[in-house]
Design an enzyme around this catalytic site. Structure first.
Site, PDB file in Angstrom:
ATOM      1  N   LYS A  32      -1.964  44.576  -3.521  1.00  0.00           N
ATOM      2  CA  LYS A  32      -2.786  45.799  -2.995  1.00  0.00           C
ATOM      3  C   LYS A  32      -4.166  45.420  -3.802  1.00  0.00           C
ATOM      4  O   LYS A  32      -5.267  45.889  -3.259  1.00  0.00           O
ATOM      5  CB  LYS A  32      -2.141  46.938  -3.397  1.00  0.00           C
ATOM      6  CG  LYS A  32      -0.913  47.300  -2.631  1.00  0.00           C
ATOM      7  CD  LYS A  32       0.018  48.405  -3.241  1.00  0.00           C
ATOM      8  CE  LYS A  32       1.242  48.540  -2.433  1.00  0.00           C
ATOM      9  NZ  LYS A  32       2.076  49.304  -3.303  1.00  0.00           N
ATOM     10  N   GLN A  53       2.880  53.122  -8.496  1.00  0.00           N
ATOM     11  CA  GLN A  53       3.968  52.380  -7.658  1.00  0.00           C
ATOM     12  C   GLN A  53       5.501  52.887  -7.978  1.00  0.00           C
ATOM     13  O   GLN A  53       5.549  53.055  -9.035  1.00  0.00           O
ATOM     14  CB  GLN A  53       3.602  51.032  -8.255  1.00  0.00           C
ATOM     15  CG  GLN A  53       4.633  49.909  -7.915  1.00  0.00           C
ATOM     16  CD  GLN A  53       4.324  49.663  -6.339  1.00  0.00           C
ATOM     17  OE1 GLN A  53       3.493  49.754  -5.728  1.00  0.00           O
ATOM     18  NE2 GLN A  53       5.515  49.218  -5.635  1.00  0.00           N
ATOM     19  N   ASP A  65      -0.882  57.556  -0.376  1.00  0.00           N
ATOM     20  CA  ASP A  65       0.483  57.245  -0.014  1.00  0.00           C
ATOM     21  C   ASP A  65       1.180  58.131   0.924  1.00  0.00           C
ATOM     22  O   ASP A  65       2.196  58.219   1.583  1.00  0.00           O
ATOM     23  CB  ASP A  65       1.360  57.252  -1.337  1.00  0.00           C
ATOM     24  CG  ASP A  65       1.679  55.666  -1.702  1.00  0.00           C
ATOM     25  OD1 ASP A  65       1.559  54.893  -0.836  1.00  0.00           O
ATOM     26  OD2 ASP A  65       1.771  55.597  -3.006  1.00  0.00           O
TER      27      ASP A  65
END
Ligand code: GUN
Length: 296
Positions: A53, A97, A120
């Protein structure tokens, strides 16, 4: 011939398009979009994901940054770290994460991410907007699948989509997105009839055989066999399972691919699309936050 949906190539195309959009945004506003990741512990898979990422952010002309915290981190430390990123005006997207260690209440942490920085799409406000068909952000993996269908011109309106898996990250949101009346990619990529199945669904194969589009997100290697798939179906495989030294999906690819209209491979299918959409959402976050800042 079966169409193999090449997520890696499609992701590269989208990230190149984004690079140009980021350059135009920076030129116009003087602001560089920034994605800040929070990585707890040293799980190898999470390290790889976060590293990818970061690389993708930099390649697109965005800034990155990783806050690395030890596995033993306390919930309060994590609360403080997310708070600091919320307050940092140079940060537009925050990615915590998952999974987080057991001592941490993940929902508490994810709920603290500022909704405008929630690239997200895990925050209840953003999930609520998605549910009501007026999304702010689209969650990255479902958005990646919908985009892959659109880029290959495989409309799903009026089709029966069967989703295997009811997770908050994939199963539930992809079901919601595909059953709406419309989508960012047009009405042809929504308006499906959606069935969501899971580990407690009786007669699973009977359900999956009805699918025009089958989405496998159940986290079990090669779970979907040829007998579970209707001939001519489109199959999207979200699974990433390590078997020995190989990565395999939730679909028994070699057996299923020959009878499909289209299928995603693992790797190089849905996975790379997730990263492209995260980049998309980070640029969108920078646009929303910058526009809000200049209007207040
Ligand atoms: N871990 C596995 N998938 C994801 C994801 O989409 N977002 C985050 N933050 N963590 C993950």
């Amino acid at each position: 011939m079966t169409i193999v949906l090449d997520g890696r190539a499609t992701s590269a195309t989208i990230r190149e398009e984004l690079r140009e959009q980021v350059a135009a945004f920076r030129e116009r506003t003087g602001v560089q979009p920034k994605l800040a990741a929070v990585l707890v512990g040293d799980d190898p898979a999470s390290q790889v994901y976060v590293g990818n990422k970061q690389k993708a952010s930099e390649a697109a002309g965005m800034a990155g940054g990783v806050d690395r915290l030890p596995e033993s981190v306390s919930e309060q430390e994590l609360v403080d770290r997310v708070g600091a990123l919320n307050d940092d005006p140079s940060v537009h997207g925050i990615l915590v994460q998952l999974p987080l260690p057991r001592q941490i209440d993940s929902s508490r942490i994810l709920d603290l991410v500022h909704p405008l920085k929630d690239v997200d799409c895990f925050h209840p406000e953003n999930v609520g907007l998605l549910c009501q068909g007026r999304p702010r952000y689209l969650p990255c993996t479902p958005f990646g699948m919908q985009t892959l269908l659109a880029r290959y011109d495989l409309p799903i309106a009026d089709k029966h989509v069967v989703v295997l898996g009811r997770s908050d990250i994939v199963g539930k949101p992809i079901g919601l997105m595909l059953l709406q009346r419309d989508s960012r990619l047009g009405a042809s990529f929504a308006n499906a009839t959606v069935t969501i199945c899971h580990s407690r669904t009786p007669n699973l194969a009977e359900m999956t055989r009805q699918a025009d589009v089958l989405i496998a997100a159940i986290g079990k290697a090669k779970f979907v066999t040829r007998e579970m798939v209707k001939e001519g179906a489109i199959v999207l495989d979200v699974g990433i399972n390590r078997v020995g030294d190989k990565l395999v999906g939730d679909v028994d690819y070699d057996a299923v691919a020959p009878i499909c209209r289209a299928i995603t491979p693992v790797p190089k299918g849905v996975g790379p699309m997730t990263i492209a959409m995260l980049m998309h959402n980070t640029l969108q976050a920078a646009e929303l936050i910058t526009a809000k800042g200049s209007s207040s």
